[in-house]
Enzyme design. Sequence first.
Site, PDB file in Angstrom:
ATOM      1  N   CYS A 115      48.918  39.165  52.859  1.00  0.00           N
ATOM      2  CA  CYS A 115      49.698  38.310  51.949  1.00  0.00           C
ATOM      3  C   CYS A 115      51.122  38.804  51.729  1.00  0.00           C
ATOM      4  O   CYS A 115      51.959  38.080  51.205  1.00  0.00           O
ATOM      5  CB  CYS A 115      48.977  38.164  50.617  1.00  0.00           C
ATOM      6  SG  CYS A 115      47.469  37.195  50.766  1.00  0.00           S
ATOM      7  N   HIS A 255      54.102  36.373  44.889  1.00  0.00           N
ATOM      8  CA  HIS A 255      52.984  35.899  45.700  1.00  0.00           C
ATOM      9  C   HIS A 255      52.012  35.155  44.777  1.00  0.00           C
ATOM     10  O   HIS A 255      51.762  35.588  43.651  1.00  0.00           O
ATOM     11  CB  HIS A 255      52.301  37.088  46.364  1.00  0.00           C
ATOM     12  CG  HIS A 255      51.036  36.717  47.065  1.00  0.00           C
ATOM     13  ND1 HIS A 255      50.988  35.707  47.994  1.00  0.00           N
ATOM     14  CD2 HIS A 255      49.765  37.203  46.957  1.00  0.00           C
ATOM     15  CE1 HIS A 255      49.744  35.586  48.426  1.00  0.00           C
ATOM     16  NE2 HIS A 255      48.983  36.477  47.816  1.00  0.00           N
ATOM     17  N   ASN A 285      46.366  30.000  47.112  1.00  0.00           N
ATOM     18  CA  ASN A 285      46.956  31.156  47.793  1.00  0.00           C
ATOM     19  C   ASN A 285      47.043  30.842  49.290  1.00  0.00           C
ATOM     20  O   ASN A 285      46.028  30.820  49.983  1.00  0.00           O
ATOM     21  CB  ASN A 285      46.079  32.391  47.540  1.00  0.00           C
ATOM     22  CG  ASN A 285      46.612  33.640  48.217  1.00  0.00           C
ATOM     23  OD1 ASN A 285      47.574  33.579  48.988  1.00  0.00           O
ATOM     24  ND2 ASN A 285      46.000  34.778  47.943  1.00  0.00           N
TER      25      ASN A 285
HETATM   26  C1  LIG Z   1      38.342  36.455  42.296  1.00  0.00           C
HETATM   27  C2  LIG Z   1      38.696  36.390  40.822  1.00  0.00           C
HETATM   28  C3  LIG Z   1      39.304  35.046  40.488  1.00  0.00           C
HETATM   29  C4  LIG Z   1      37.401  36.525  40.012  1.00  0.00           C
HETATM   30  O1  LIG Z   1      37.722  36.490  38.647  1.00  0.00           O
HETATM   31  P1  LIG Z   1      37.159  37.598  37.654  1.00  0.00           P
HETATM   32  O2  LIG Z   1      37.593  37.228  36.316  1.00  0.00           O
HETATM   33  O3  LIG Z   1      37.567  38.943  38.183  1.00  0.00           O
HETATM   34  O4  LIG Z   1      35.632  37.356  37.782  1.00  0.00           O
HETATM   35  P2  LIG Z   1      34.519  38.440  38.212  1.00  0.00           P
HETATM   36  O5  LIG Z   1      34.648  38.741  39.679  1.00  0.00           O
HETATM   37  O6  LIG Z   1      34.566  39.570  37.245  1.00  0.00           O
HETATM   38  O7  LIG Z   1      33.237  37.577  37.968  1.00  0.00           O
HETATM   39  C5  LIG Z   1      32.889  37.137  36.684  1.00  0.00           C
HETATM   40  C6  LIG Z   1      31.711  36.204  36.826  1.00  0.00           C
HETATM   41  O8  LIG Z   1      32.161  34.962  37.358  1.00  0.00           O
HETATM   42  C7  LIG Z   1      31.365  34.619  38.481  1.00  0.00           C
HETATM   43  N1  LIG Z   1      32.161  33.828  39.413  1.00  0.00           N
HETATM   44  C8  LIG Z   1      32.883  34.268  40.465  1.00  0.00           C
HETATM   45  N2  LIG Z   1      33.471  33.219  41.068  1.00  0.00           N
HETATM   46  C9  LIG Z   1      33.088  32.115  40.388  1.00  0.00           C
HETATM   47  C10 LIG Z   1      33.364  30.760  40.527  1.00  0.00           C
HETATM   48  N3  LIG Z   1      34.156  30.282  41.509  1.00  0.00           N
HETATM   49  N4  LIG Z   1      32.833  29.901  39.637  1.00  0.00           N
HETATM   50  C11 LIG Z   1      32.054  30.318  38.651  1.00  0.00           C
HETATM   51  N5  LIG Z   1      31.748  31.613  38.467  1.00  0.00           N
HETATM   52  C12 LIG Z   1      32.261  32.509  39.323  1.00  0.00           C
HETATM   53  C13 LIG Z   1      30.910  35.921  39.040  1.00  0.00           C
HETATM   54  O9  LIG Z   1      29.743  35.751  39.836  1.00  0.00           O
HETATM   55  C14 LIG Z   1      30.635  36.714  37.786  1.00  0.00           C
HETATM   56  O10 LIG Z   1      29.386  36.341  37.281  1.00  0.00           O
HETATM   57  P3  LIG Z   1      28.428  37.448  36.629  1.00  0.00           P
HETATM   58  O11 LIG Z   1      29.195  37.993  35.447  1.00  0.00           O
HETATM   59  O12 LIG Z   1      27.230  36.653  36.272  1.00  0.00           O
HETATM   60  O13 LIG Z   1      28.194  38.462  37.691  1.00  0.00           O
HETATM   61  C15 LIG Z   1      39.662  37.540  40.429  1.00  0.00           C
HETATM   62  O14 LIG Z   1      38.993  38.755  40.489  1.00  0.00           O
HETATM   63  C16 LIG Z   1      40.867  37.606  41.304  1.00  0.00           C
HETATM   64  O15 LIG Z   1      41.701  36.704  41.308  1.00  0.00           O
HETATM   65  N6  LIG Z   1      41.018  38.725  42.029  1.00  0.00           N
HETATM   66  C17 LIG Z   1      42.177  38.930  42.871  1.00  0.00           C
HETATM   67  C18 LIG Z   1      42.025  38.109  44.105  1.00  0.00           C
HETATM   68  C19 LIG Z   1      43.292  38.055  44.896  1.00  0.00           C
HETATM   69  O16 LIG Z   1      44.354  38.125  44.356  1.00  0.00           O
HETATM   70  N7  LIG Z   1      43.149  37.913  46.207  1.00  0.00           N
HETATM   71  C20 LIG Z   1      44.208  37.722  47.098  1.00  0.00           C
HETATM   72  C21 LIG Z   1      44.811  38.982  47.494  1.00  0.00           C
HETATM   73  S1  LIG Z   1      46.270  38.638  48.383  1.00  0.00           S
END
Ligand SMILES: CC(C)(COP(=O)(O)OP(=O)(O)OC[C@H]1O[C@@H](n2cnc3c(N)ncnc32)[C@H](O)[C@@H]1OP(=O)(O)O)[C@@H](O)C(=O)NCCC(=O)NCCS
Length: 351
Positions: A115, A255, A285
């Site tokens: 990215c 980004h 993204n």
């Molecule tokens: C992926 C992301 C959105 C997840 O959000 P989060 O707040 O960290 O959520 P978590 O991973 O802690 O998960 C929380 C809960 O939501 C759930 N969950 C994950 N994706 C879900 C979705 N699309 N819909 C509903 N629930 C979801 C998980 O399973 C978890 O459930 P649990 O508590 O029962 O285990 C976040 O971590 C993120 O944006 N990370 C960075 C990703 C990024 O920038 N990537 C690109 C790099 S260039």
Amino acid sequence: MQTRAAITAVHGYVPPDVLTNADLARMVDTTDAWITERTGIKERHILKGEGLGSSHMGAEAVRGLLTKTKTKPEDIELLICATTTPDFVHPCTANLICDMVGIRSVGSFDVQAACSGFLFALTVAQQFIAAGTYKKIIVVGADKMSAIVDYTDRATCVLFGDGAGAVMLEPNASGYGILDTILRSDGSGAQYLHQKAGGSRMPPTAETIAKRLHYVHQEGASVYKFAVAGMSEVTREIMSRNNLRANMIDWVVPHQANRRIIETTAERLGLPLDKVMFTLQKFGNTTTATIPLCLWDYEDKLKTGDRLLLAAFGGGFTWGGAYVTWAYDGAKAPKLNGGVQPAQFTKSPWL
Ligand SMILES: CC(C)(COP(=O)(O)OP(=O)(O)OC[C@H]1O[C@@H](n2cnc3c(N)ncnc32)[C@H](O)[C@@H]1OP(=O)(O)O)[C@@H](O)C(=O)NCCC(=O)NCCS
């Protein structure tokens, strides 16, 4: 005065098909409310159509750029494509784009820094202009993330979209342009964000396909923490070494991975959100395309001399920042009739 490499034009392309949060809620166990609250994304564009890869979108962005600036393909001296989803392992996507738009016999190559790729490619291109080697370079970021996203993995598939953005870089003797850049990498971050199979270490087999190893693997929470830390670090450093206070910045161009990452970073640096470009709500993204797509989307608002702070992070890990002064009045820039022109893809005869 030192000659700077300035961005003199920008163009973008997103494919016509839209994948909304409601569509995703029919595919995996998720809801519009969860995606909106946790990421800020409402919809993303998906490239559909047999035989279309990242080069198709990159070529559309470059074609638009050439049309807008009335530049002949033969006037381009170098084209660099940042991509994480190249059409092929080889040849590189930059070569394919050049072929599609009629740029011949110049150097063209890909940069792979996930990215952060666009920022890395921009920094490479900038050196050629500052050194006086070239006067017209195109840098394009193009990614068809839908080709490597696992649409059964709800934590990852909601984040990504397809798109491309391209900028023209030319010398500017008035001092506008790319004034400073920082590039950083940390290979130990690979464990949190990677695609295991399909490269030389793990060539494709029936087993790698069955194990879904050709898709993006992401540990979202670890990437999130790194992203906030990395973006804050480079923007703070760029501001400090260029004596920039928050109120001197006209635009932050981050980004576009997750709205919360951008908001936290801006808050840490004391940068108000109305100075921050956001496109993730409609494009998601798009990996290497996020920064040029932001510039394209906000072009009308950009004025000569505006101070821009670019910040990126991505798999690898990679991250970086840039301090750019804008070189033209965006509102007066030529516009293409009806926005994006229709695709002009013709299938390569050898495929
Ligand atoms: C992926 C992301 C959105 C997840 O959000 P989060 O707040 O960290 O959520 P978590 O991973 O802690 O998960 C929380 C809960 O939501 C759930 N969950 C994950 N994706 C879900 C979705 N699309 N819909 C509903 N629930 C979801 C998980 O399973 C978890 O459930 P649990 O508590 O029962 O285990 C976040 O971590 C993120 O944006 N990370 C960075 C990703 C990024 O920038 N990537 C690109 C790099 S260039």
